[in-house]
Design an enzyme around this catalytic site. Structure first.
Site, PDB file in Angstrom:
ATOM      1  N   SER A 178       0.835  -1.381   0.077  1.00  0.00           N
ATOM      2  CA  SER A 178       0.033   0.032  -0.169  1.00  0.00           C
ATOM      3  C   SER A 178       0.762   1.303   0.056  1.00  0.00           C
ATOM      4  O   SER A 178       0.519   2.443  -0.534  1.00  0.00           O
ATOM      5  CB  SER A 178      -0.955   0.039   1.260  1.00  0.00           C
ATOM      6  OG  SER A 178      -0.206  -0.161   2.350  1.00  0.00           O
ATOM      7  N   HIS A 206      -5.512  -2.872  -2.928  1.00  0.00           N
ATOM      8  CA  HIS A 206      -5.066  -1.992  -4.011  1.00  0.00           C
ATOM      9  C   HIS A 206      -5.068  -2.527  -5.420  1.00  0.00           C
ATOM     10  O   HIS A 206      -4.575  -1.826  -6.392  1.00  0.00           O
ATOM     11  CB  HIS A 206      -3.836  -1.217  -3.514  1.00  0.00           C
ATOM     12  CG  HIS A 206      -3.815  -0.570  -2.285  1.00  0.00           C
ATOM     13  ND1 HIS A 206      -4.396   0.637  -2.063  1.00  0.00           N
ATOM     14  CD2 HIS A 206      -3.348  -1.134  -0.944  1.00  0.00           C
ATOM     15  CE1 HIS A 206      -4.231   0.786  -0.706  1.00  0.00           C
ATOM     16  NE2 HIS A 206      -3.820  -0.065  -0.125  1.00  0.00           N
ATOM     17  N   LYS A 237     -12.003   1.172  -1.622  1.00  0.00           N
ATOM     18  CA  LYS A 237     -10.991   1.806  -2.516  1.00  0.00           C
ATOM     19  C   LYS A 237     -11.356   1.833  -3.984  1.00  0.00           C
ATOM     20  O   LYS A 237     -12.197   2.610  -4.052  1.00  0.00           O
ATOM     21  CB  LYS A 237      -9.730   1.005  -2.392  1.00  0.00           C
ATOM     22  CG  LYS A 237      -9.032   1.449  -0.854  1.00  0.00           C
ATOM     23  CD  LYS A 237      -7.887   0.626  -0.271  1.00  0.00           C
ATOM     24  CE  LYS A 237      -7.694   1.114   1.036  1.00  0.00           C
ATOM     25  NZ  LYS A 237      -7.089   0.152   1.744  1.00  0.00           N
TER      26      LYS A 237
HETATM   27  C1  PLP Z   1      -7.077  -0.193   3.425  1.00  0.00           C
HETATM   28  C2  PLP Z   1      -6.187  -1.456   3.623  1.00  0.00           C
HETATM   29  C3  PLP Z   1      -7.083  -2.173   4.468  1.00  0.00           C
HETATM   30  C4  PLP Z   1      -8.129  -1.772   5.346  1.00  0.00           C
HETATM   31  O1  PLP Z   1      -9.225  -1.694   4.732  1.00  0.00           O
HETATM   32  P1  PLP Z   1     -10.592  -0.948   5.215  1.00  0.00           P
HETATM   33  O2  PLP Z   1     -11.627  -1.222   4.474  1.00  0.00           O
HETATM   34  O3  PLP Z   1     -10.130   0.536   4.876  1.00  0.00           O
HETATM   35  O4  PLP Z   1     -10.563  -1.125   6.559  1.00  0.00           O
HETATM   36  C5  PLP Z   1      -6.293  -3.397   4.632  1.00  0.00           C
HETATM   37  N1  PLP Z   1      -5.310  -3.946   3.780  1.00  0.00           N
HETATM   38  C6  PLP Z   1      -4.954  -2.996   3.026  1.00  0.00           C
HETATM   39  C7  PLP Z   1      -3.614  -3.552   2.218  1.00  0.00           C
HETATM   40  C8  PLP Z   1      -5.400  -1.875   2.869  1.00  0.00           C
HETATM   41  O5  PLP Z   1      -4.484  -0.856   2.026  1.00  0.00           O
END
Ligand code: PLP
Length: 392
Positions: A178, A206, A237
């Site tokens: 990330s 992602h 996302k």
């Molecule tokens: C954003 C993210 C999460 C958490 O997801 P949310 O739905 O925002 O709680 C988990 N793993 C990764 C790699 C992320 O980037």
């Protein structure tokens, strides 16, 4: 005094350039935002396809609210599991081409629930050092042996797998890291999982919507599938809404339904969000134009910024929408972000402990909602701000 002790800790964060603050968004999340009453171009969101404010999703959420109301009112296992959730789970499984899927309210909760449901004290988890915080927390909470390997270091991972005496083995990795934007070597991880009889859990927060010919994510990108893969992706996302899901073998999904505490002991996500997500999946599947658009912007960024920034700054290569610009020093990263903000361009400065010491960075997130002119504006501002730091 308890409060004085907290004040001292906060002052120390200030002194190290590590104090975090928030900005307040006065508009929808999109490429052009109003922040504290002022217009900006933002490269801060994970809304990579520009769906968070898409009119079709808004309409689907409105229709969903009219049909199901606003709150789910109960957990999934009591009476909170609506037809909209049920349908979305089928659509998600079909989309990622895996037998079944289970919906969670957030990615953080999905990771906590999956790992703690599958491993315990007699087991071992093998985790990439750059994994997301939620995966690390999940591993600690599971009380399994927690073995971390250097980023993408398959040799070290293999040594750890070969020497463990654990009952059950679980390899966990971000599919797309990330804060770096690079992709995990999934085929090699799968080969190691097969050789050492381990599960392989991939967090595709992602990659989902972005990677692969149809946006199906990292499995499509590598064209891999295997019953020992536990596929997890988030829906806040690229999908533009909220929530997360896990997909895999029916026995895996049934086990999680019985055991994942963050699934069982929480109120179901509002069904209207599941309605919006069904629409989002349709748009993602038809979104080749957006994914091509992201590729073009990646190229544009490389072309304009290569050799135009201070030599100590490093723009990391990436096939995804995450383009980190590593600056190094915490305060320098914050100063650069502040100067960009003065020019109307928002890019978050990411500091330890989110990233390793000495690698503070600007995390530039591209979106299909940005125009080529937006990217040009970002690059011009970066080059201009960069002149204030030694170019050698
Ligand atoms: C954003 C993210 C999460 C958490 O997801 P949310 O739905 O925002 O709680 C988990 N793993 C990764 C790699 C992320 O980037």
């Amino acid at each position: 005094m308890l409060v004085a002790a907290l004040q001292q800790e906060l002052a120390s964060l200030d002194a190290q350039g590590l104090r975090r603050t928030r900005r307040t968004l006065d508009s929808a999340q999109t490429a052009h935002v109003v922040v504290d009453g002022k217009n900006h171009i933002a490269f801060c969101s994970n809304d990579y396809l520009g769906l968070a404010n898409h009119p079709d999703l808004i309409a689907a959420a409105q229709t969903g609210a009219a049909q199901f109301g606003v709150g789910a009112g109960a957990s999934h296992l009591v009476l909170g599991h609506a037809r909209a959730h049920e349908q979305l789970e089928h659509e998600l499984a079909a989309f990622v081409q895996l037998p079944r899927a289970l919906l969670f309210s957030t990615g953080y909760m999905a990771n906590l629930g999956i790992v703690t449901a599958l491993v315990g004290r007699e087991d071992a988890v093998f985790a990439d050092r750059l994994n997301h915080a939620s995966l690390n927390d999940a591993c600690l909470l599971a009380r399994a042996e927690f073995k971390r390997y250097a980023h993408n270091d398959l040799d070290q991972l293999e040594r750890l797998l070969a020497t463990t005496k654990a009952r059950r083995k679980l390899i966990v990795a971000d599919a797309v890291f990330s804060m770096d934007g690079d992709i995990a070597p999934v085929p090699q991880l799968l080969a190691l999982a097969q050789k050492h009889d381990a599960w392989l859990m991939l967090d595709d927060a992602h990659g989902f919507g972005v990677l692969g010919g149809h946006g199906r994510g990292v499995l499509e990108h590598f064209n891999v599938a295997h019953p020992r893969i536990i596929y997890m992706a988030t829906l806040g996302k690229a999908a533009g809404v909220a929530g997360a899901f896990v997909a895999g073998e029916p026995a895996l999904i049934d086990t999680l339904l019985q055991r994942a505490r963050t699934y069982i002991y929480t109120t179901a996500m509002p069904p209207l969000l599941a309605c919006a997500l069904s629409k989002s999946l349709e748009l993602i599947a038809a979104g080749d134009g957006w994914r091509e658009n992201l590729r073009q912007k990646n190229i544009q960024l490389n072309q304009i910024l290569t050799n135009s920034l201070p030599a100590a700054w490093r723009l990391l290569p990436s096939l995804t929408a995450i383009r980190p610009l590593v600056i190094g020093d915490n305060r320098e990263a914050v100063t650069v972000a502040e100067r960009l903000a003065q020019r109307g361009v928002l890019v978050p400065a990411i500091r330890p402990p989110t990233v390793p010491q000495g690698t503070a960075r600007l995390r530039i997130s591209l979106s299909a909602a940005h125009s080529a002119a937006d990217v040009r504006t970002l690059c011009d501002a970066l080059i201009d701000v960069g002149k204030g730091f030694c170019v050698s």
